[in-house]
Design a protein around this motif. Structure first.
Motif, short mmCIF file in Angstrom:
data_model
loop_
_atom_site.label_atom_id
_atom_site.label_comp_id
_atom_site.label_asym_id
_atom_site.label_seq_id
_atom_site.Cartn_x
_atom_site.Cartn_y
_atom_site.Cartn_z
N ALA A 216 8.43 0.64 -20.67
CA ALA A 216 7.29 1.34 -20.10
C ALA A 216 6.60 0.48 -19.05
CB ALA A 216 6.29 1.71 -21.20
N THR A 217 6.20 1.10 -17.97
CA THR A 217 5.48 0.37 -16.95
C THR A 217 4.05 0.11 -17.40
OG1 THR A 217 4.72 0.41 -14.66
CG2 THR A 217 4.84 2.52 -15.77
N LYS A 218 3.52 -1.02 -17.00
CA LYS A 218 2.13 -1.37 -17.32
C LYS A 218 1.20 -1.04 -16.16
CE LYS A 218 3.39 -5.10 -20.51
NZ LYS A 218 4.83 -4.78 -20.51
N SER A 219 1.76 -0.42 -15.11
CA SER A 219 0.98 -0.08 -13.93
C SER A 219 0.79 1.43 -13.84
CB SER A 219 1.69 -0.59 -12.66
OG SER A 219 1.09 -0.05 -11.50
N GLY B 143 -2.05 10.81 -19.45
CA GLY B 143 -1.64 10.95 -20.85
C GLY B 143 -0.29 10.34 -21.12
N ASN B 144 0.70 10.64 -20.30
CA ASN B 144 2.05 10.10 -20.52
C ASN B 144 2.10 8.60 -20.28
OD1 ASN B 144 4.12 12.32 -21.15
ND2 ASN B 144 2.96 13.24 -19.48
N PHE B 145 1.33 8.11 -19.33
CA PHE B 145 1.28 6.66 -19.10
C PHE B 145 0.74 5.95 -20.33
CE2 PHE B 145 -1.50 3.06 -18.01
CZ PHE B 145 -0.54 2.18 -17.52
N ALA B 146 -0.37 6.44 -20.88
CA ALA B 146 -1.00 5.79 -22.03
C ALA B 146 -0.10 5.85 -23.26
CB ALA B 146 -2.35 6.44 -22.32
N ILE B 147 0.47 7.01 -23.53
CA ILE B 147 1.32 7.15 -24.71
C ILE B 147 2.59 6.32 -24.56
CG2 ILE B 147 2.64 8.78 -26.13
CD1 ILE B 147 0.53 10.92 -25.28
N GLY B 148 3.18 6.32 -23.37
CA GLY B 148 4.36 5.51 -23.14
C GLY B 148 4.10 4.03 -23.33
N TYR B 149 2.94 3.57 -22.84
CA TYR B 149 2.56 2.16 -23.00
C TYR B 149 2.44 1.80 -24.48
CZ TYR B 149 -0.26 -2.08 -22.82
OH TYR B 149 -0.73 -3.36 -23.00
N LEU C 253 10.64 1.67 -7.67
CA LEU C 253 9.23 2.02 -7.74
C LEU C 253 8.29 0.87 -7.37
CD1 LEU C 253 9.16 4.44 -10.79
CD2 LEU C 253 8.31 4.94 -8.49
N PRO C 254 8.48 -0.35 -7.86
CA PRO C 254 7.55 -1.42 -7.48
C PRO C 254 7.56 -1.71 -5.99
CG PRO C 254 8.82 -2.03 -9.42
CD PRO C 254 9.46 -0.81 -8.85
N ASP C 255 8.75 -1.75 -5.40
CA ASP C 255 8.88 -2.01 -3.97
C ASP C 255 10.29 -1.59 -3.54
OD1 ASP C 255 8.24 -2.77 -1.43
OD2 ASP C 255 8.59 -4.91 -1.75
N ARG C 256 10.43 -1.25 -2.29
CA ARG C 256 11.72 -0.78 -1.80
C ARG C 256 11.77 -0.96 -0.29
NH1 ARG C 256 8.25 2.02 -3.87
NH2 ARG C 256 6.94 3.27 -2.50
N SER C 257 12.96 -1.05 0.20
CA SER C 257 13.15 -1.16 1.65
C SER C 257 13.84 0.10 2.14
CB SER C 257 13.99 -2.39 1.99
OG SER C 257 15.25 -2.33 1.35
N PHE D 261 0.81 -1.22 0.00
CA PHE D 261 0.00 0.00 0.00
C PHE D 261 0.84 1.28 0.00
CE2 PHE D 261 -2.49 -3.34 2.06
CZ PHE D 261 -3.61 -3.35 1.24
N ARG D 262 2.17 1.13 -0.04
CA ARG D 262 3.01 2.33 0.04
C ARG D 262 2.86 3.22 -1.18
NH1 ARG D 262 8.73 0.52 2.99
NH2 ARG D 262 7.90 0.69 5.13
N ASN D 263 2.78 2.64 -2.36
CA ASN D 263 2.62 3.47 -3.56
C ASN D 263 1.26 4.15 -3.58
OD1 ASN D 263 5.16 2.98 -4.50
ND2 ASN D 263 4.57 1.42 -5.98
N ILE D 264 0.23 3.47 -3.08
CA ILE D 264 -1.09 4.09 -2.99
C ILE D 264 -1.02 5.29 -2.04
CG2 ILE D 264 -3.48 3.77 -2.23
CD1 ILE D 264 -3.23 0.84 -3.07
N LEU D 265 -0.32 5.11 -0.93
CA LEU D 265 -0.15 6.21 0.03
C LEU D 265 0.60 7.37 -0.60
CD1 LEU D 265 -0.34 7.38 2.91
CD2 LEU D 265 1.81 6.19 3.42
N ILE D 266 1.69 7.07 -1.31
CA ILE D 266 2.48 8.13 -1.94
C ILE D 266 1.63 8.90 -2.95
CG2 ILE D 266 4.38 8.60 -3.54
CD1 ILE D 266 5.93 6.36 -2.18
N LEU D 267 0.91 8.17 -3.81
CA LEU D 267 0.10 8.83 -4.84
C LEU D 267 -0.98 9.70 -4.20
CD1 LEU D 267 -0.67 9.27 -7.78
CD2 LEU D 267 -2.04 7.17 -7.66
#
Length: 475
Positions: A154-157, A57-63, A186-190, A27-33
């Motif tokens: 490109a990330t799919k998330s 927009g940048n997510f969709a175009i990058g994908y 970005l996906p996970d970190r300690s 849930f850390r990325n949800i919290l950050i966003l």
């Protein structure tokens, strides 16, 4: 809301860090966003939709670029990917162009048309500049270009991309963090204790630099630069120039320090953005040390695509000047910013043409030359008009005189004098020099006492409601 406000220091940041520690990794990325969008909303509620549009927009175009990047043989970049990149660049640049430059463009169209007897041929469009737009638009461009080049995948998330794009420590004032800089985290970190200690140290140092030094310089710089040209003289012009020279460095580097510190406390390592630029011995060296992430961005996404130094001597000089014109425009929609960019570009071309750095000129002389160019450049950068800038420069070199009744004592105070001395000293790696001469135990004791004292002093000044301008609304 800015990093040096009491709302951020005593409410937002502690609440976020406690929640960040308590929530699970999922849930850390949800919290950050969520926290980052709320942070932006507090600073610019009307501009929030622009940030969200930039994320989606940048997510969709990058994908899509990533999906169509390679043709069947895997060796060529497809035409569809190129078209999508053009669409992405147009999307980002049109957003930046409209919100940041449409007023500047329409004003200049009317000025030109007035010369031919046709004033006001187009309506002057006045648009409120969204907070941090120059930073997050450049992030979007770098992401799309890097995906197109195959530098990153490109990330799919959308959650991961939204986390990257909105990450509040670097959202409004840099450094310009590229996706590839933190893609692995970005996906996970300690977050280990060493990172937390390092992060707190960087944040407190940045907080103190901003509040105790930059804000002190700002009072005098703003007062002197707001004076009518007729009320300036040699002493006040130099005091204003010196104050602004130190203000912009300690303000900008302070925000970078705080951003890097917060990133460390969250498990990210952001790139460094400043490396003692005022110890530079050439303008080329200055730009290796000043706003490093911006210099690197223009190098990789403008200078190299233009041909860099592969186009011959004249082509290289043209490319350098083009880059610095754009660097000036990036800082603001004003001809004084363009002139500031050209000022630096001109001296870089001269240094390259003369091979100055390898001429055997003593370092002290090159340092004096570099600092003079930088200081006079800041006068141009800070002035609202060319007339004011040129008048101030002329006073500084003795080509004009001003009224004698304005003396330094009217603007100089013991606090400013102390800040100028400390600021000049800390513009060089004195801290590193002192730290390296202390034992581990001495470093620990001095660090704890020093950081505690700095935090208390800076906090007291913030809680007193002292003057604390935010420079980056213009950027």
């Amino acid at each position: 809301m800015v990093f040096s406000s009491y709302l951020f220091i005593f409410l937002f940041l502690p609440a976020f860090l406690i929640a960040y520690k308590l929530v699970g990794h999922r849930f850390r990325n949800i919290l950050i966003l969520t926290a980052s969008l709320y942070f932006y909303y507090l600073g610019d509620a009307k501009g929030l939709w622009i940030l969200i549009a930039a994320i989606v927009g940048n997510f969709a175009i990058g994908y899509l670029i990533d999906r169509f990047r390679e043709v069947e043989d895997g060796k060529q970049v497809s035409a569809m990917a190129r078209r999508l990149l053009i669409v992405g660049l147009f999307f980002n640049l049109s957003v930046l162009g409209y919100f940041k430059y449409v007023g500047f463009i329409t004003e200049n169209i009317n000025l030109i048309s007035a010369k031919f007897g046709h004033p006001s041929v187009v309506p002057v469009v006045s648009v409120l500049l969204p907070l941090g737009i120059s930073f997050f638009v450049f992030q979007g461009i770098s992401y799309l270009v890097d995906v197109y080049r195959g530098t990153i995948q490109a990330t799919k998330s959308l959650l991961i991309f939204g986390t990257f794009k909105s990450l509040f420590p670097q959202l409004i004032a840099g450094p310009i963090v590229r996706y590839r800089d933190i893609a692995a985290e970005l996906p996970d970190r300690s977050v280990n204790p060493d990172m937390v200690v390092e992060g707190i140290t960087r944040f407190v140092i940045g907080f103190a630099k901003k509040v105790l030094l930059a804000d002190t310089f700002a009072v005098t710089a703003d007062a002197i630069f707001s004076l009518p040209a007729s009320e300036l003289n040699f002493g006040t012009a130099w005091l204003g120039a010196a104050s602004y020279t130190l203000q912009i460095y300690f303000d900008f580097s302070a925000y970078s320090d705080m951003a890097i510190g917060m990133g460390l406390m969250m498990g990210f390592r952001f790139p460094e953005n400043f490396n003692y630029p005022y110890k530079s011995t050439s303008i080329r060296d200055f730009w290796r040390r000043w706003h490093i992430t911006l210099s690197g961005w223009f190098r990789d996404y403008v200078y190299v695509p233009l041909g860099g130094n592969r186009t011959g001597a004249v082509g290289t000089y043209v490319n350098l000047l083009a880059v610095f014109i754009l660097t000036g425009l990036w800082h603001g929609a004003s001809w004084t910013f363009v002139a500031w960019g050209l000022w630096h570009g001109f001296f870089i071309v001269i240094e390259r043409f003369t091979n100055m750095e390898n001429r055997g000129i003593p370092s002290p002389l090159r340092w004096v030359y570099t600092l003079a160019v930088v200081v006079f450049g800041w006068v141009l950068f800070r002035s609202e008009t060319f007339d004011h800038a040129f008048h101030m420069m002329a006073l500084m070199v003795g080509l004009r005189t001003g009224p004698e009744n304005y003396v330094l004592a009217e603007y100089m105070s013991p606090a400013l004098g102390l800040a100028l001395g400390v600021g000049a000293l800390l513009s060089f790696p004195v801290y590193r020099w002192l730290r390296d001469r202390l034992s581990s135990n001495q470093q620990l004791c001095a660090g704890l006492l020093g950081l505690s004292a700095l935090f208390v002093l800076a906090s007291m000044k913030v809680l007193s409601g002292a003057y604390s301008p935010f420079l980056y609304f213009r950027f």
